[in-house]
Design a protein around this motif. Structure first.
Motif, short mmCIF file in Angstrom:
data_model
loop_
_atom_site.label_atom_id
_atom_site.label_comp_id
_atom_site.label_asym_id
_atom_site.label_seq_id
_atom_site.Cartn_x
_atom_site.Cartn_y
_atom_site.Cartn_z
N ARG A 128 0.82 -1.21 0.00
CA ARG A 128 0.00 0.00 0.00
C ARG A 128 0.86 1.26 0.00
NH1 ARG A 128 -4.57 -1.94 4.43
NH2 ARG A 128 -5.99 -2.92 2.93
N ALA A 141 2.39 1.73 -3.41
CA ALA A 141 1.42 2.26 -4.38
C ALA A 141 1.21 3.75 -4.16
CB ALA A 141 0.10 1.49 -4.25
N GLY A 142 1.13 4.17 -2.89
CA GLY A 142 0.98 5.58 -2.60
C GLY A 142 2.16 6.41 -3.05
N ALA A 196 -2.45 0.85 -9.93
CA ALA A 196 -3.64 0.33 -9.26
C ALA A 196 -3.84 -1.14 -9.58
CB ALA A 196 -4.87 1.14 -9.67
N SER A 239 -7.32 -0.12 6.68
CA SER A 239 -7.91 0.52 5.51
C SER A 239 -8.84 1.68 5.85
CB SER A 239 -8.69 -0.52 4.69
OG SER A 239 -9.72 -1.10 5.48
N GLY A 289 -4.99 8.58 -2.87
CA GLY A 289 -5.25 7.33 -2.16
C GLY A 289 -5.89 7.54 -0.80
N ALA A 301 -5.90 6.76 -8.32
CA ALA A 301 -4.96 6.08 -7.43
C ALA A 301 -5.69 5.07 -6.57
CB ALA A 301 -4.25 7.10 -6.54
N PRO A 302 -5.06 3.94 -6.24
CA PRO A 302 -5.72 2.95 -5.38
C PRO A 302 -5.99 3.53 -4.00
CG PRO A 302 -3.38 2.45 -5.64
CD PRO A 302 -3.70 3.53 -6.63
N GLU A 303 -7.10 3.15 -3.42
CA GLU A 303 -7.49 3.68 -2.12
C GLU A 303 -6.61 3.06 -1.02
OE1 GLU A 303 -11.38 3.33 0.72
OE2 GLU A 303 -11.70 4.18 -1.28
N LEU A 304 -5.87 3.90 -0.32
CA LEU A 304 -5.00 3.46 0.77
C LEU A 304 -5.70 3.56 2.12
CD1 LEU A 304 -1.71 5.27 -0.30
CD2 LEU A 304 -2.36 2.92 -0.78
#
Length: 213
Positions: free
Chosen positions: A30, A33-34, A40, A126, A146, A171-174
């Motif tokens: 995570r 990714a951030g 994603a 999360s 995120g 962006a993927p949700e962090l």
């Protein structure tokens, strides 16, 4: 056969991983990714593999191309508090840098300013629930791609509540931050970092879209 021979390493890679081992890998994925190291799609794929991994070897393969990968199986997991409290009666209270995000945060602002900066925060779950009681003053959340902030459950009596979403909506949700409570006389603002003086001087666009109520 000695411990330094390849056969010993293969055997160790086949040792069964624990829930804590999987959680540490998920956290590293995570954060990566951030930081922009994973897309994603890559994050979703690796998270699924991490949650179903059975051995150290399976986990190690997911993070070999990421910084600090070698310490994933050995480093102790950071423990987030169930509940943390901030009581600001006057002045400033800040959480900046590498602070561990708790599961729930109770924030009381009688007169002053509370700032929560999530850009370098350690995120171990999360979701974060913030119970806010702002009687006079400000509650500011500094976000990054995120970090999703939900203020739908805030009761506003005087002042304003404003959410400025960071750039990179794909962006993927962090972390999902759910804010509830009461703003009696003051402000609750979630925003990305301000532009630098040079960015302002050269009229660089603001890196967010405004969604206010």
């Amino acid at each position: 056969m000695t411990d330094s021979e390849p056969g010993h390493e293969v055997a160790r890679s086949e040792l069964r991983a624990s829930h804590d081992d999987r959680d540490r890998v998920v956290e590293l994925l995570r954060v990566s990714a951030g930081d922009g190291r994973l897309t994603a799609e890559e994050l979703d794929e690796r998270l699924e593999l991490a949650m179903t991994a059975r051995t150290y070897g399976e986990l190690a393969r997911l993070v070999t191309d990421l910084p600090a990968a070698g310490s994933v199986a050995a480093a102790p997991a950071l423990q987030a508090k169930d509940v943390a409290r901030i009581d600001c009666r006057s002045g400033d209270a800040r959480r900046e840098g590498r602070w561990v995000v708790p599961q729930r945060l109770e924030v009381k602002v009688t007169s002053g300013h509370v700032l929560l900066d999530f850009r370098d925060a350690v995120i171990t779950q999360s979701a974060l629930r913030i119970d806010a009681d702002v009687r006079s003053g400000h509650l500011t959340l500094v976000t990054k791609p995120g970090i999703v902030v939900d203020t739908d459950d805030v009761v506003l009596r005087s002042g304003h509540v404003k959410v400025r979403a960071p750039w990179g909506s794909d962006a993927p949700e962090l972390l999902r931050v759910e804010v509830s409570g009461t703003i009696g006389s003051g402000h609750c603002v979630a925003r990305p970092p301000y532009r630098t003086f040079w960015q302002w001087l050269t009229r660089k666009p603001r890196p967010y879209e405004i969604a206010a109520r």
